[in-house]
Design a protein around this motif. Structure first.
Motif, PDB file in Angstrom:
ATOM      1  N   LYS A   1       2.968   7.520   3.517  1.00 58.39           N
ATOM      2  CA  LYS A   1       3.365   7.648   2.028  1.00 58.39           C
ATOM      3  C   LYS A   1       1.912   8.153   1.488  1.00 58.39           C
ATOM      4  O   LYS A   1       1.994   8.544   0.385  1.00 58.39           O
ATOM      5  CB  LYS A   1       3.712   6.268   1.462  1.00 58.39           C
ATOM      6  N   CYS A   2       0.636   7.721   2.005  1.00 54.11           N
ATOM      7  CA  CYS A   2      -0.574   8.062   1.530  1.00 54.11           C
ATOM      8  C   CYS A   2      -1.020   9.372   1.903  1.00 54.11           C
ATOM      9  O   CYS A   2      -1.992   9.980   1.934  1.00 54.11           O
ATOM     10  CB  CYS A   2      -1.524   7.388   1.892  1.00 54.11           C
ATOM     11  N   SER A   3      -0.004  10.404   2.720  1.00 55.57           N
ATOM     12  CA  SER A   3      -0.138  11.737   3.323  1.00 55.57           C
ATOM     13  C   SER A   3      -1.465  11.597   4.141  1.00 55.57           C
ATOM     14  O   SER A   3      -2.155  12.541   4.141  1.00 55.57           O
ATOM     15  CB  SER A   3      -0.533  12.471   2.080  1.00 55.57           C
ATOM     16  N   GLU A   4      -1.606  10.533   4.919  1.00 55.65           N
ATOM     17  CA  GLU A   4      -2.548  10.747   5.883  1.00 55.65           C
ATOM     18  C   GLU A   4      -1.913  10.981   7.347  1.00 55.65           C
ATOM     19  O   GLU A   4      -0.886  10.812   7.717  1.00 55.65           O
ATOM     20  CB  GLU A   4      -3.162   9.378   6.285  1.00 55.65           C
ATOM     21  N   VAL A   8      -6.594   3.008   2.810  1.00 59.62           N
ATOM     22  CA  VAL A   8      -6.179   3.500   4.121  1.00 59.62           C
ATOM     23  C   VAL A   8      -7.237   3.020   5.105  1.00 59.62           C
ATOM     24  O   VAL A   8      -6.661   3.177   6.361  1.00 59.62           O
ATOM     25  CB  VAL A   8      -6.267   5.224   3.912  1.00 59.62           C
ATOM     26  N   VAL A  39      -4.345   4.774  -1.748  1.00 57.78           N
ATOM     27  CA  VAL A  39      -5.218   6.032  -0.746  1.00 57.78           C
ATOM     28  C   VAL A  39      -6.503   5.154  -0.493  1.00 57.78           C
ATOM     29  O   VAL A  39      -6.961   5.288   0.618  1.00 57.78           O
ATOM     30  CB  VAL A  39      -5.236   7.071  -1.112  1.00 57.78           C
ATOM     31  N   ARG A  44       0.964   3.943  -2.771  1.00 59.65           N
ATOM     32  CA  ARG A  44       0.354   4.818  -2.353  1.00 59.65           C
ATOM     33  C   ARG A  44      -1.080   4.805  -2.747  1.00 59.65           C
ATOM     34  O   ARG A  44      -1.877   5.183  -3.425  1.00 59.65           O
ATOM     35  CB  ARG A  44       0.815   6.305  -3.047  1.00 59.65           C
ATOM     36  N   ALA A  53       2.753   3.137   5.542  1.00 59.40           N
ATOM     37  CA  ALA A  53       1.612   3.227   4.505  1.00 59.40           C
ATOM     38  C   ALA A  53       0.882   4.589   4.755  1.00 59.40           C
ATOM     39  O   ALA A  53       0.762   5.187   3.699  1.00 59.40           O
ATOM     40  CB  ALA A  53       0.708   1.925   4.565  1.00 59.40           C
ATOM     41  N   VAL A 103       0.636  -1.285   0.071  1.00 62.62           N
ATOM     42  CA  VAL A 103      -0.050   0.041   0.015  1.00 62.62           C
ATOM     43  C   VAL A 103       0.783   1.158  -0.142  1.00 62.62           C
ATOM     44  O   VAL A 103       0.710   2.145  -0.584  1.00 62.62           O
ATOM     45  CB  VAL A 103      -0.882   0.152   1.170  1.00 62.62           C
TER      46      VAL A 103
END
Length: 477
Positions: free
Chosen positions: A257-260, A233, A230, A228, A254, A224
């Motif tokens: 990298k997914c900007s969470e 998530v 998303v 990326r 993860a 994931v």
């Protein structure tokens, strides 16, 4: 991936990892010499034109010799317009991934070192797995390094040619089937490979996040992160609280990298493992994750943790751990840490070969071209007394790393092992073809998709997708 369930710290491979060394060196290691003098097979060649519609004659590899071998331990877009390629009948992350034992546990899984790239190759290839085989390899007799090894001649059937699109479908089918295996290393490597067949195989990655095995879960979370994804998530977030440090660290990676957003307390708990864990493998995994997240503020913490002694840990494990610490620090901006990695390419004892193979893998991923000559030298080195070369696992790992540095002609090393009775070596040979990214390996990969061993079929399937991805990138330039 050879995909040996490998360490999230090495290849989810790449998702795998298939390296261990068992060669005694009579003299103090090897010396560096010019690559073009040591192994002419690696001479650079001018850029090739993208392969167009060409049919390659099918080949039919010989049936594998009846030799008992130990089982291997751990390891996007819609199909492009069909391009005819050769059929070949018969006979997955390695990166180096986290060092996690993918054997089905009766109690929560315990981490265990080794590679592909690929997976925690631990698992297949999301984190790194220091390359290490399931049993010590034997050395092999020396062969002339200046002559490329070709596969044994086989009858050429008159079957129909297979297009690139058809080969892709066969590869995707092999990955899908492996994802449902009862063997955790196959599931882990299949998850890593599924990252190259999105969104077709998104459900494979999603299922991995709920897998009963912590190694498989860790590989899924790192896949994931790598891609990326998303959309996944919501399934990843609960894994941050996993009791497994491998799964928790991979989940943090993860989400990052997914900007969470991530709770600072969760990140602090992850970093704490660098000081409190008694396992070099867990510390290696956490260091790899921090390097992949890429926040330079973690650099002082890594430097401090690298100086901590682990008197009860095996020296071989701590040596591999220090290489992964060095890799993470290079990624976070401390370029001086690349020197210990280069120095590890000069083995002086048989115990140093695994370290040298891991160093070569890391340097390939860091795209460090300075030690190319020494790496080429390692593929052709012969012991002065016995005239034996380094083990197959080591030489193939170095060939895969050289491909990442622009020398994509290392397939001749893998050619020697595509019909080897050991399925672990056949699977690693298939992985080398994928890392070189050359479309002229399609016929061999098509044949290996029919191999009697599922690990080999999965490795070949993953490599087909890697070659197609690189071909598409070259055509787009």
């Amino acid at each position: 991936m050879n995909m040996q369930a490998t360490t999230p710290s090495r290849s989810i491979s790449s998702l795998a990892l298939v390296l261990v060394c068992g060669l005694a060196l009579a003299h103090g290691g090897c010396t560096t010499s010019r690559a073009d003098k040591v192994n002419p097979n690696f001479v650079r060649e001018p850029a090739r034109e993208p392969v167009r519609e060409t049919a390659v004659a099918p080949i039919d590899p010989p049936a594998p010799r009846p030799v008992a071998v130990a089982p291997v331990q751990p390891v996007r877009p819609a199909p492009a317009p069909a391009k005819p390629i050769a059929t070949a009948k018969p006979s997955a992350p390695q990166g180096r991934e986290a060092v996690i034992d993918l054997d089905e546990p009766s109690t929560p899984a315990k981490p265990s070192t080794t590679t592909p790239r690929p997976t925690p190759p631990g698992p297949a290839s999301p984190t790194r797995t220091p390359p290490a085989p399931t049993k010590p390899p034997t050395t092999e007799p020396a062969t002339a390094p200046s002559v490329a090894v070709t596969p044994p001649a086989t009858p050429r059937p008159s079957g129909p040619a297979v297009t690139v699109g058809e080969l892709r479908e066969r590869a995707i089918d092999a990955i899908d089937r492996a994802s449902k295996s009862t063997q955790s290393d196959l599931r882990a490597n299949a998850i890593e490979a599924a990252g190259l067949a999105m969104p077709r195989l998104e459900r494979v990655i999603s299922a991995g996040l709920s897998d009963r095995n912590e190694g498989v879960q860790s590989v899924a979370a790192m896949t994931v992160a790598k891609n990326r994804l998303v959309s996944m998530v919501p399934k990843v977030r609960p894994l941050v609280d996993s009791r497994s440090p491998y799964v928790g660290a991979a989940a943090v990676m993860a989400l990052s990298k997914c900007s969470e957003p991530i709770d600072d307390a969760k990140v602090a708990k992850l970093a704490e493992l660098l000081w409190t864990s008694d396992s070099p493998r867990i510390r290696s995994h956490v260091a790899y994750v921090l390097g992949e997240i890429g926040n330079p503020s973690a650099l002082p913490m890594l430097k401090q943790a690298a100086g901590l002694k682990m008197p009860k840990a095996a020296s071989a494990e701590t040596g591999l751990m220090m290489l992964q610490f060095a890799e993470a620090m290079v990624k976070l901006g401390d370029q001086a840490q690349i020197e210990p990695l280069r120095a590890a390419l000069h083995p002086s004892r048989r115990e140093d070969l695994e370290t040298a193979a891991l160093a070569a893998q890391i340097l390939g991923e860091l795209r460090d071209k300075r030690p190319i000559d020494q790496m080429v030298n390692l593929t052709a080195y012969q012991d002065p007394t016995t005239k034996e070369m380094y083990p197959a696992e080591v030489r193939m790992q170095i060939a895969a790393s050289l491909a990442k540095l622009g020398l994509d002609k290392g397939g001749f090393i893998a050619d020697k092992y595509i019909t080897d009775p050991n399925p672990q070596l056949r699977a690693q040979a298939a992985a080398v073809y994928g890392d070189t990214g050359r479309t002229d390996h399609y016929p061999k990969l098509a044949a290996m998709l029919e191999d009697p061993d599922e690990h080999v079929r999965l490795s070949a399937a993953y490599s087909v997708l890697k070659v197609q991805r690189k071909a598409a990138e070259n055509e787009g330039r």
